[in-house]
Write a protein that holds these residues in place. Structure first.
Motif, mmCIF file in Angstrom:
data_model
loop_
_atom_site.group_PDB
_atom_site.id
_atom_site.type_symbol
_atom_site.label_atom_id
_atom_site.label_comp_id
_atom_site.label_asym_id
_atom_site.label_seq_id
_atom_site.Cartn_x
_atom_site.Cartn_y
_atom_site.Cartn_z
ATOM 1 N N LYS A 99 0.820 -1.211 0.000
ATOM 2 C CA LYS A 99 0.000 0.000 0.000
ATOM 3 C C LYS A 99 0.856 1.265 0.000
ATOM 4 O O LYS A 99 0.577 2.218 -0.739
ATOM 5 N N ALA A 100 1.894 1.301 0.829
ATOM 6 C CA ALA A 100 2.712 2.512 0.941
ATOM 7 C C ALA A 100 3.367 2.861 -0.389
ATOM 8 O O ALA A 100 3.451 4.037 -0.769
ATOM 9 N N LEU A 144 9.425 -4.109 3.011
ATOM 10 C CA LEU A 144 10.707 -3.528 3.404
ATOM 11 C C LEU A 144 10.858 -2.121 2.840
ATOM 12 O O LEU A 144 10.762 -1.910 1.635
ATOM 13 N N PRO A 145 11.120 -1.128 3.700
ATOM 14 C CA PRO A 145 11.309 0.253 3.238
ATOM 15 C C PRO A 145 12.723 0.484 2.725
ATOM 16 O O PRO A 145 13.640 -0.294 2.991
ATOM 17 N N GLY A 146 12.875 1.597 2.004
ATOM 18 C CA GLY A 146 14.202 1.997 1.554
ATOM 19 C C GLY A 146 14.177 2.425 0.104
ATOM 20 O O GLY A 146 14.081 3.605 -0.221
ATOM 21 N N HIS A 147 14.259 1.472 -0.801
ATOM 22 C CA HIS A 147 14.237 1.761 -2.234
ATOM 23 C C HIS A 147 12.985 2.555 -2.591
ATOM 24 O O HIS A 147 13.020 3.518 -3.354
ATOM 25 N N THR A 148 11.858 2.150 -2.048
ATOM 26 C CA THR A 148 10.596 2.883 -2.111
ATOM 27 C C THR A 148 9.998 2.850 -0.700
ATOM 28 O O THR A 148 10.598 2.263 0.202
ATOM 29 N N PRO A 149 8.820 3.441 -0.484
ATOM 30 C CA PRO A 149 8.232 3.350 0.855
ATOM 31 C C PRO A 149 8.039 1.917 1.334
ATOM 32 O O PRO A 149 8.075 1.661 2.545
ATOM 33 N N ALA A 150 7.842 0.986 0.403
ATOM 34 C CA ALA A 150 7.749 -0.430 0.778
ATOM 35 C C ALA A 150 7.940 -1.288 -0.467
ATOM 36 O O ALA A 150 7.252 -1.091 -1.473
ATOM 37 N N ASP A 182 18.918 0.680 5.319
ATOM 38 C CA ASP A 182 19.768 0.032 6.326
ATOM 39 C C ASP A 182 18.946 -0.907 7.209
ATOM 40 O O ASP A 182 19.369 -2.030 7.517
ATOM 41 N N LYS A 183 17.778 -0.447 7.600
ATOM 42 C CA LYS A 183 16.897 -1.275 8.434
ATOM 43 C C LYS A 183 16.480 -2.539 7.692
ATOM 44 O O LYS A 183 16.445 -3.637 8.273
ATOM 45 N N SER A 184 16.189 -2.405 6.410
ATOM 46 C CA SER A 184 15.738 -3.554 5.632
ATOM 47 C C SER A 184 16.852 -4.576 5.430
ATOM 48 O O SER A 184 16.607 -5.785 5.461
ATOM 49 N N VAL A 185 18.071 -4.110 5.213
ATOM 50 C CA VAL A 185 19.191 -5.049 5.073
ATOM 51 C C VAL A 185 19.395 -5.837 6.356
ATOM 52 O O VAL A 185 19.612 -7.052 6.334
ATOM 53 N N ARG A 186 19.301 -5.161 7.485
ATOM 54 C CA ARG A 186 19.431 -5.871 8.755
ATOM 55 C C ARG A 186 18.317 -6.906 8.910
ATOM 56 O O ARG A 186 18.554 -8.022 9.392
#
Length: 276
Positions: free
Chosen positions: A137-138, A190-196, A239-243
């Motif tokens: 959705k995000a 997972l956020p980062g590249h896009t909102p999810a 960074d959060k998503s890679v972890r």
């Protein structure tokens, strides 16, 4: 899960400066002050899942051919992200060539709405799959904001395209949290590249496979150390998503398959061969 299989469907390559894919891939140094970038090849693919209960499922659908809908692609597209794809390898032809009709697809999971992952949705208008399209959705909301407030697709400089967001005959089911869509088919947002970005986990008889998609599109991005891409919505989210991917890899004892990694792509068999 017994009977769960998947195939990696390669439909060509995208050529671009490697700096778009990984931060500072070839840094200049005091002894080498004039380092140059080299236009490089990155594979373009999607995943066909054969599920014992749900039937055929697509994870992403690839791109749509330039101009076939009467809409030429943005000028920057061919200059910075040059597509090298044969017409017969887009989703509407590559699947039927090996015995899978578009009408055989029961549902579609879109990792995110960027053109090289969602453009092929236009082929599915009027099919059973068009009524069952899942997307974070995000990401979908952000794609609407980026594209529907600007009528000039030629002026766009982002990988969301208005012509994809306005494709007719598609029913979207918007995902707000991690979900097991079908037995053995999980999606993690997972956020980062896009909102999810929806990362896919498949639990097969031979083992578990984790597709981070563009949340972490290559081994170089994954590291260590992790290196973000230039096309980035949220660097802290990356960074959060890679972890989290590292935790998922351990938790599920999963093998990671990256979406835009040429060296790793060469190690895998491609459709029409399936992994079981």
């Amino acid at each position: 899960m017994k009977g769960l299989e998947f195939a990696i469907v390669r439909y060509g390559s995208i050529w671009n400066d490697p700096a778009f894919n990984a931060a500072v891939p070839n840094p200049a140094t005091a002894h080498h002050p004039r380092a140059e970038s080299v236009f490089s090849e990155y594979p373009a693919s999607f995943v066909l899942i054969r599920h014992p209960e749900a039937g055929y499922i697509l994870y992403d659908v690839g791109d749509f051919p330039d101009g076939e809908d009467g809409i030429p692609r943005p000028a920057y597209w061919k200059e910075y992200f040059q597509p090298r794809m044969r017409r017969e390898d887009y989703v509407d032809r590559v699947l039927p060539r090996h015995g899978v009709r578009l009408s055989d697809i029961s549902c579609i999971i879109l990792s995110h709405m960027h053109y090289d992952h969602a453009g092929g949705i236009k082929f599915f208008a009027g099919t059973r799959a068009a009524e069952n399209v899942y997307v974070p959705k995000a990401d979908f909301e952000y794609a609407c904001l980026c594209t529907l407030t600007n009528d000039d697709e030629q002026a766009a400089t982002i990988p969301y395209w208005r012509s994809i967001m306005t494709a007719r005959g598609i029913t979207y089911h918007l995902l707000e949290e991690d979900v097991e869509l079908f037995p053995g088919v999980r999606l993690f947002l997972l956020p980062g590249h896009t909102p999810a970005v929806g990362a896919l986990l498949l639990e097969t008889e031979s083992g578990n496979y984790l597709f981070p998609n563009d949340a972490c599109s290559s081994r170089l991005n994954y590291g260590p150390p992790a290196k973000p891409t230039a096309i980035m919505y949220d660097s802290l989210g990356f960074d959060k998503s890679v972890r989290r991917l590292r935790r998922l890899e351990r938790e599920y004892n999963a093998k990671l398959i990256f979406s835009h990694d040429l060296e790793e792509d060469a190690r895998y068999r491609h459709f029409p061969e399936f992994y079981k």
